[in-house]
Design an enzyme around this catalytic site. Structure first.
Site, PDB file in Angstrom:
ATOM      1  CG  ASN A  72      -6.487  -0.569   1.096  1.00  6.93           C
ATOM      2  OD1 ASN A  72      -5.768  -0.177   0.182  1.00  6.93           O
ATOM      3  ND2 ASN A  72      -6.009  -1.004   2.243  1.00  6.93           N
TER       4      ASN A  72
ATOM      5  CG  HIS B 130      -3.064   3.769   1.828  1.00  5.30           C
ATOM      6  ND1 HIS B 130      -3.549   3.302   0.616  1.00  5.30           N
ATOM      7  CD2 HIS B 130      -3.136   2.729   2.703  1.00  5.30           C
ATOM      8  CE1 HIS B 130      -3.899   2.021   0.763  1.00  5.30           C
ATOM      9  NE2 HIS B 130      -3.660   1.663   2.006  1.00  5.30           N
TER      10      HIS B 130
ATOM     11  CB  CYS C 251      -0.947   0.009   1.196  1.00  4.42           C
ATOM     12  SG  CYS C 251      -2.133  -1.354   1.179  1.00  4.42           S
TER      13      CYS C 251
END
Length: 323
Positions: free
Chosen positions: A280, A250, A114
């Site tokens: 996500n 993020h 990520c």
């Protein structure tokens, strides 16, 4: 004069299939309310059968090129952040290079889960500052739906597929914080925390595996480390969070986003949030959020922006740039 890597174009792509929270109610002991309350996610996109990470990345790359008014062969390098490449090799980057019709330069992948886009952006900045490239296409692209355990409600409801792309170009600046472009970067990793977020399979184990996560432990690490890395990147250029126009974090979980903003002393109206619509999307989430924020009219020229992300590894980092 100081060389800067300046944003020239941005774009994103989301697969056609939208998966609302209600779809998980059919197979899991969960609900739309449970998912929204714990993550802020309302829907996400899943790639179609036969639609691969390089396809998503190529769509986003073409959108960024159009936004910049450039052609593929105006680009010197392609750096792709992904944890879900089409194949073990060659890289997704070389596949995207081919799909957009780029017949020169070089392309390669970076894997920091990520945090991948922050690592890729920092790497691309280095290519420009070293003179290795004048224009770099930086892409985050993921098909996380391929590595989810759809019997695990704690993970499968959180992730989605998508891609975002950004073009950096070398420009001369004055060497001050008023320059457009990347102003500072901060990267970190700590392998002792591997068990907090990982895929329990891989090439050398001859298994595919699925995402495994210790959500509560990761949450505590995330808020602390995300705020810290943003502060360090700002300190490098003699600024504090008060100077920021936007934080583009993020997009993992609304509670992490809110907790990080609070720790930085920033109101949520200075934070770009897209997690409700995309879930996500791992390395794709920051460029996707930047692109959406530009479309919304939130981000404007000369805005000071901090991006920060944390992912498996653990790996985390931030980039401060002026749009």
């Amino acid at each position: 004069m100081t060389l800067r890597a300046v944003v020239k174009g941005i774009g994103h792509y989301l697969p056609e299939r939208i998966v609302p929270n209600s779809e998980f109610e059919k197979t899991l002991e969960t609900s739309d309310e449970w998912i929204r309350t714990r993550s802020g996610i309302e829907r996400r996109h899943f790639a179609a059968d036969g639609e691969n990470t390089s396809d998503l990345g190529a769509h986003a790359a073409k959108a960024a090129l159009a936004d910049a008014g450039l052609s593929a062969n105006d680009i010197d390098a392609v750096v792709v952040a992904t944890s879900t490449p089409d194949l073990t090799f060659p890289s997704a980057a070389t596949m995207i290079q081919n799909k957009i019709g780029m017949t020169r330069g070089f392309a390669y992948d970076i894997q920091a889960v990520c945090a991948g886009f922050v690592f890729a952006l920092t790497n691309a900045n280095g290519l420009i500052l070293s003179g290795q490239a004048k224009r770099v296409l930086v892409i985050g692209a993921e098909t996380f739906s391929r590595i989810l355990n759809f019997e695990d409600r704690s993970t499968c409801v959180l992730f989605g597929d998508g891609a975002g792309a950004l073009i950096l170009e070398a420009e001369n600046g004055t060497g001050t914080n008023d320059d457009r472009g990347i102003l500072s970067c901060d990267l970190n990793s700590d392998g002792q925390h591997k068990d907090m977020l990982y895929v329990d399979g891989g090439v050398s184990t001859q298994t595919t595996g699925a995402v495994v996560m210790q959500g509560n432990a990761l949450f505590r690490q995330a808020v602390e480390k995300l705020a810290q890395t943003a502060e360090i990147a700002l300190e490098k250029i003699g600024l504090s969070s008060d100077a920021l126009d936007w934080v583009v974090p993020h997009q993992a979980n609304i509670r992490i986003i809110q907790g990080t903003a609070k720790k930085l002393g920033l109101p949520m109206d200075k934070v770009v949030v897209t997690v409700q619509d995309h879930g996500n999307t791992s390395a794709a989430s920051i460029p996707l959020a930047l692109s959406v924020a530009k479309q919304r009219g939130q981000i404007k020229p000369n805005d000071l922006i901090a991006t920060e992300a944390i992912g498996g590894g653990l790996a985390w980092g931030s980039v401060v740039l002026r749009w």
